[in-house]
Design a protein around this motif. Structure first.
Motif, PDB file in Angstrom:
ATOM      1  N   LEU A 122       0.822  -1.201   0.000  1.00  0.00           N
ATOM      2  CA  LEU A 122       0.000   0.000   0.000  1.00  0.00           C
ATOM      3  C   LEU A 122       0.860   1.255   0.000  1.00  0.00           C
ATOM      4  O   LEU A 122       0.521   2.245  -0.668  1.00  0.00           O
ATOM      5  N   ALA A 123       1.979   1.226   0.729  1.00  0.00           N
ATOM      6  CA  ALA A 123       2.871   2.386   0.751  1.00  0.00           C
ATOM      7  C   ALA A 123       3.473   2.635  -0.628  1.00  0.00           C
ATOM      8  O   ALA A 123       3.640   3.794  -1.040  1.00  0.00           O
ATOM      9  N   GLU A 124       3.784   1.570  -1.357  1.00  0.00           N
ATOM     10  CA  GLU A 124       4.323   1.756  -2.709  1.00  0.00           C
ATOM     11  C   GLU A 124       3.291   2.387  -3.634  1.00  0.00           C
ATOM     12  O   GLU A 124       3.622   3.232  -4.476  1.00  0.00           O
ATOM     13  N   GLN A 125       2.027   1.979  -3.487  1.00  0.00           N
ATOM     14  CA  GLN A 125       0.986   2.580  -4.329  1.00  0.00           C
ATOM     15  C   GLN A 125       0.703   4.019  -3.926  1.00  0.00           C
ATOM     16  O   GLN A 125       0.400   4.860  -4.778  1.00  0.00           O
ATOM     17  N   GLN A 126       0.777   4.316  -2.634  1.00  0.00           N
ATOM     18  CA  GLN A 126       0.535   5.689  -2.191  1.00  0.00           C
ATOM     19  C   GLN A 126       1.689   6.615  -2.518  1.00  0.00           C
ATOM     20  O   GLN A 126       1.496   7.830  -2.578  1.00  0.00           O
ATOM     21  N   CYS A 127       2.871   6.056  -2.742  1.00  0.00           N
ATOM     22  CA  CYS A 127       3.996   6.908  -3.152  1.00  0.00           C
ATOM     23  C   CYS A 127       3.739   7.555  -4.506  1.00  0.00           C
ATOM     24  O   CYS A 127       4.234   8.668  -4.779  1.00  0.00           O
ATOM     25  N   LEU A 128       2.946   6.866  -5.349  1.00  0.00           N
ATOM     26  CA  LEU A 128       2.638   7.443  -6.663  1.00  0.00           C
ATOM     27  C   LEU A 128       1.769   8.693  -6.545  1.00  0.00           C
ATOM     28  O   LEU A 128       1.762   9.531  -7.453  1.00  0.00           O
ATOM     29  N   LEU A 129       1.017   8.815  -5.428  1.00  0.00           N
ATOM     30  CA  LEU A 129       0.191  10.005  -5.254  1.00  0.00           C
ATOM     31  C   LEU A 129       1.035  11.261  -5.051  1.00  0.00           C
ATOM     32  O   LEU A 129       0.604  12.370  -5.383  1.00  0.00           O
ATOM     33  N   PHE A 130       2.233  11.093  -4.500  1.00  0.00           N
ATOM     34  CA  PHE A 130       3.090  12.235  -4.207  1.00  0.00           C
ATOM     35  C   PHE A 130       4.034  12.562  -5.354  1.00  0.00           C
ATOM     36  O   PHE A 130       4.841  13.486  -5.231  1.00  0.00           O
TER      37      PHE A 130
END
Length: 504
Positions: A76-84
């Motif tokens: 999930l952290a890897e996918q949320q990194c794309l938001l930034f």
């Protein structure tokens, strides 16, 4: 004498065999001693030193050791990194222009003052997820509706306006199942017809058009910021009607079937959409005077109930203390859902247009008294002070966010009928949010509806009702009567034969 720097440099010198230095080794050794606190530390210091060295090479001793697996939190952290990550094509001038998204950071600040919300970190991730949703779907307007909790995972709900041309796509998808049903009917008609049943299903209430009533907005959901958004289907009156009679917790999976009584027509995605429509109709409020009824031309349109509104440019705001003391300064700006499952009542007694042309005026006059009375709900922008109590509980509770500094406080409104629905107002700014389980307050307890009585297999009558068995005397009398009738018939046949012979 040598300086302390030279001693430290000597201790930091790495060994040629193990590529370690004595400074780091002593540091880890002392930390191990302080953590474990052995009874005879001096006697076991050598063994502890050997264990510290062994732990450094433990992972490389065997090639058969299982490598650590990636956890769900890391994925999930890897996918949320794309938001930034910032896209290179976006210009700074476009970001400064007006966006379809509201200021989520400001909304989160006011919600924090009211003691509700999702926290600053989660609100920031949700804001970036909403920004990506707007960019990918090209939505004209979008806002954070709230968060519905589930037993497995939660739903983050975004409310948006329909795009131009999206109504045609919805109508095409809705008409496809009807064509399949017609094909099935034609196939069944070729086979032997089944026995007819006297059961008459209730009339199907037509679904409201896209962009009106309960389908005025479109909703997108996701389990966590960064995961893909899923568009919820339109809601039908049958789904809203059944959702009022059942109570089910959400699982967090949209394709989960809803097992209940009465049976729900759809899966969890449809049930979630029905609950969102019910919560929005009952808890979406705004300060009095912020919206005004949209003026429409024509006398006939003025008589019809207003179903649209617009922002009042002359609204100057209401003092926070007055809004916290009286519910008369709050109004509903979402249409009320009627018992029919729609926001606008439809007459089911009216026949289709094809049959209306064939009927005469006399038939129309006879049907007029049998037509049901139209159901009318509260008009748009009705004050909350007119809401009725349920189970002896007031529908709303209002307060100030802070009594110590009322000049900087915000007015907070909480729904008691839908726990988790909140609203705040401060000057010309207000917002609604829902964070809860998607369940309405049901009083002291909930009892599911009782199933209807079973349908009778046959109607009582002379040809169907069973008779009593005859006695022995009755059977004898009946047998004698049959024998006499048979003997008389044989005599008549013999006399007819004799007459025919005499004629010959």
């Amino acid at each position: 004498m040598q300086s302390a720097a030279s001693f430290k440099a000597f201790l930091l010198k790495n060994s040629t065999e193990s590529n370690l230095n004595i400074y780091d080794h002593l540091t880890q050794l002392l930390m191990k001693v302080m953590d474990e606190r052995p009874h005879n530390a001096v006697d076991v210091i050598e063994d502890m030193s050997r264990d510290v060295k062994r732990e450094l090479f433990q992972d490389t001793q065997s090639t058969l050791r299982d490598l650590p697996q990636t956890t769900d939190a890391e994925l999930l952290a890897e996918q949320q990194c794309l938001l930034f990550s910032r896209q290179e094509d976006t210009d700074q001038e476009e970001e400064l222009a007006e966006t379809p998204l509201p200021n989520v950071s400001e909304i989160g600040f006011y919600l924090e003052q009211a003691g509700v919300g999702l926290g600053r970190e989660e609100m920031q991730r949700i804001f970036l997820a909403l920004k990506r949703l707007v960019e990918t779907q090209a939505l004209p307007r979008c806002r954070l509706w709230g968060k519905i909790l589930g037993t497995g995972s939660n739903y983050i709900v975004a409310e948006a306006e329909y795009r131009e041309g999206e109504e045609d796509e919805e109508q095409i998808t809705d008409e496809a199942p009807e064509e399949e049903g017609r094909e099935a009917e034609t196939q069944d008609s070729e086979m032997d017809p089944p026995p007819q049943s006297t059961y008459k299903p209730p009339l199907m209430v037509p679904q409201e058009a896209i962009g009106t009533g309960a389908n005025k907005f479109v909703y997108y959901v996701c389990n966590e910021p960064g995961l893909p958004w899923v568009k919820l289907p339109s809601v039908s009156p049958a789904q809203i009607t059944v959702a009022r009679q059942i109570r089910k917790f959400f699982t967090g999976r949209l394709d989960t079937p809803v097992v209940s009584y009465p049976p729900f027509p759809g899966n969890e995605a449809n049930y979630l959409r029905a609950q969102i429509a019910r919560i929005s109709a009952g808890t979406q409020v705004s300060p009095l005077g912020f919206y005004q009824a949209r003026e429409e031309e024509g006398d006939e349109e003025d008589e019809a109930p207003q179903d649209s509104y617009e922002v009042n440019p002359d609204f100057e705001g209401i003092p926070v203390t007055e809004m916290a003391e009286s519910l008369s300064f709050w109004v509903h700006h979402v249409q009320h859902i009627l018992q029919q499952g729609r926001c606008t009542w439809v007459n089911l007694a009216v026949k289709p247009e094809e049959e209306s042309y064939e009927e005469g005026e006399a038939d129309e006059k006879e049907e007029e008294p049998d037509e049901p009375e139209p159901e009318v709900g509260p008009p748009l922008l009705t004050p909350l002070s007119e809401d009725a109590e349920m189970f002896g509980t007031p529908p709303w509770s209002s307060r100030l966010s802070s009594t110590l500094t009322p000049q900087h406080a915000v007015a907070v409104l909480r729904s008691n009928l839908w726990p988790g629905a909140f609203a705040y107002a401060c000057g010309k700014k207000f917002e609604n949010i829902y964070v809860g389980w998607g369940m309405k307050y049901a009083g002291e307890g909930y009892s599911p509806p009782v199933p209807p009585l079973p349908q009778k297999e046959y109607l009582s009558g002379a040809n169907v009702t069973e008779t009593l068995d005859p006695s022995l005397e009755e059977e004898q009398v009946l047998q004698e009567a049959l024998e006499e009738q048979q003997a008389a018939q044989e005599e008549m046949e013999e006399t007819e034969d004799e007459e025919e012979e005499d004629d010959d």
